[in-house]
Write an enzyme that holds these catalytic residues in place. Structure first.
Site, PDB file in Angstrom:
ATOM      1  CE  LYS A  73      -3.836  -2.415   2.211  1.00 34.21           C
ATOM      2  NZ  LYS A  73      -4.619  -2.725   3.414  1.00 34.21           N
TER       3      LYS A  73
ATOM      4  CD  GLN B 162      -3.585  -4.424   6.494  1.00 31.16           C
ATOM      5  OE1 GLN B 162      -3.747  -3.407   5.836  1.00 31.16           O
ATOM      6  NE2 GLN B 162      -3.868  -5.612   6.018  1.00 31.16           N
TER       7      GLN B 162
ATOM      8  CG  ASP C 136      -9.740  -0.248   4.621  1.00 26.51           C
ATOM      9  OD1 ASP C 136      -9.618  -0.658   3.452  1.00 26.51           O
ATOM     10  OD2 ASP C 136      -8.959  -0.552   5.543  1.00 26.51           O
TER      11      ASP C 136
HETATM   12  N1  GUN Z   1      -7.019  -7.019   6.105  1.00 29.74           N
HETATM   13  C1  GUN Z   1      -7.355  -7.804   5.062  1.00 29.74           C
HETATM   14  N2  GUN Z   1      -7.898  -7.068   4.069  1.00 29.74           N
HETATM   15  C2  GUN Z   1      -7.912  -5.793   4.496  1.00 29.74           C
HETATM   16  C3  GUN Z   1      -8.350  -4.572   3.917  1.00 29.74           C
HETATM   17  O1  GUN Z   1      -8.864  -4.491   2.787  1.00 29.74           O
HETATM   18  N3  GUN Z   1      -8.187  -3.477   4.681  1.00 29.74           N
HETATM   19  C4  GUN Z   1      -7.650  -3.528   5.919  1.00 29.74           C
HETATM   20  N4  GUN Z   1      -7.557  -2.408   6.602  1.00 29.74           N
HETATM   21  N5  GUN Z   1      -7.232  -4.635   6.495  1.00 29.74           N
HETATM   22  C5  GUN Z   1      -7.363  -5.760   5.773  1.00 29.74           C
END
Ligand code: GUN
Length: 284
Positions: free
Chosen positions: A52, A96, A119
């Site tokens: 990211k 996350q 998100d």
């Molecule tokens: N953990 C697994 N997929 C995701 C996601 O799309 N966003 C976040 N923040 N954590 C995750």
């Protein structure tokens, strides 16, 4: 059978985000900012966060990762989020997941300013998405919808089976499809006979983390199969939840793993962060 190429579509999205970032910088002197909070040292989560960060850098965003030890308290995480909510250089906030067991994930997600919730996990955005109002939408299901659009795949009236009912993937996926007038069935770990549903589906979307869950005899001829699973096998190779070699022979369209939905998730995070930046300061 046609492959749905998430890698090239994600590059297309990234370059359009990059062009808009340059325009924002030139015309308004604004640089989109994303704050990522990661707790603990799960290698997979760290790998995702690094991807990211790299993607943010590539399109010209400002990004900052708060890497916190497993021992951090819930209140300390909340304090970081409040700081980011109040920071005018930060337009998007992402925590996350998963968080360690001593942290209440729902409480944490509710502290994020919904206007910075890139998100799409905050209940405010989830509620707006379900009612088909403008909102931030979770990146993985949003990426799948972008694939349908790019490949002109009509959803209205289609029988779609979503395998997996998580808050992050299955539930938002089902809502987005319903908003496009698909007939949606959501199956999950307690579903008695998955094949009964999957065999009838025009479109199967699976994201549960079980290699080879979807086999040839569970899919009808001409079906469209979207594989959201990412599983690392003992030999180090990456596979999805679909027995790709055998299932792909029966499909009209299928996504590969890697190179399918995965890159789209990150592209949608960039697109959501740009959207948050452009809306920054709006009071509605
Ligand atoms: N953990 C697994 N997929 C995701 C996601 O799309 N966003 C976040 N923040 N954590 C995750």
């Amino acid at each position: 059978m046609q492959l749905i190429d998430g890698k090239s579509l994600s590059k297309k999205v990234q370059s359009s985000v990059k062009a808009e970032v340059e325009k924002l910088k030139k015309e308004k002197n604004i640089v989109p900012g994303l704050a990522v909070i990661i707790v603990g040292d799960d290698p997979a989560s760290h790998a995702y966060v690094s991807m990211k960060e790299r993607a943010c850098k590539a399109v010209g965003f400002y990004s900052i990762a708060h890497k916190m030890p497993e021992s951090i308290t819930q209140d300390e995480i909340i304090q970081i989020i409040i700081m980011m909510n109040n920071n005018p250089h930060i337009h998007g906030i992402l925590v996350q997941l998963p968080l360690p067991a001593h942290i209440d994930t729902d409480k944490i997600l509710e502290v994020i300013d919904p206007k910075k919730d890139v998100d799409g996990f905050h209940a405010y955005n989830v509620g707006r998405m379900v009612t088909n109002l403008d909102s931030f939408v979770a990146c993985t299901p949003l990426g799948v919808m972008e694939m349908f659009k790019e490949y002109n795949i009509e959803l209205e009236g289609k029988d779609v089976v979503v395998v997996g009912a998580s808050n992050i993937v299955g539930k938002p996926m089902a809502s987005l499809l319903l908003n496009k007038n698909a007939t949606v069935t959501v199956t999950h770990i307690y579903t008695k006979d998955l094949a009964f549903y999957s065999k009838r589906a025009d479109i199967i979307i699976v994201g549960v983390g079980v290699p080879n869950l979807i086999k040839e005899d569970m899919v009808k001829d001409g079906a469209i199969v979207i594989d959201i699973g990412i599983n690392r096998l003992e030999d180090g190779s990456l596979v999805g939840d679909v027995d790709f070699d055998n299932v792909s022979k029966k499909c009209s369209y299928i996504t590969p793993v890697p190179g399918g939905v995965g890159p789209m998730t990150i592209a949608m995070l960039l697109s959501n962060t740009l959207k948050a930046t452009k809306a920054f300061g709006d009071t509605k």
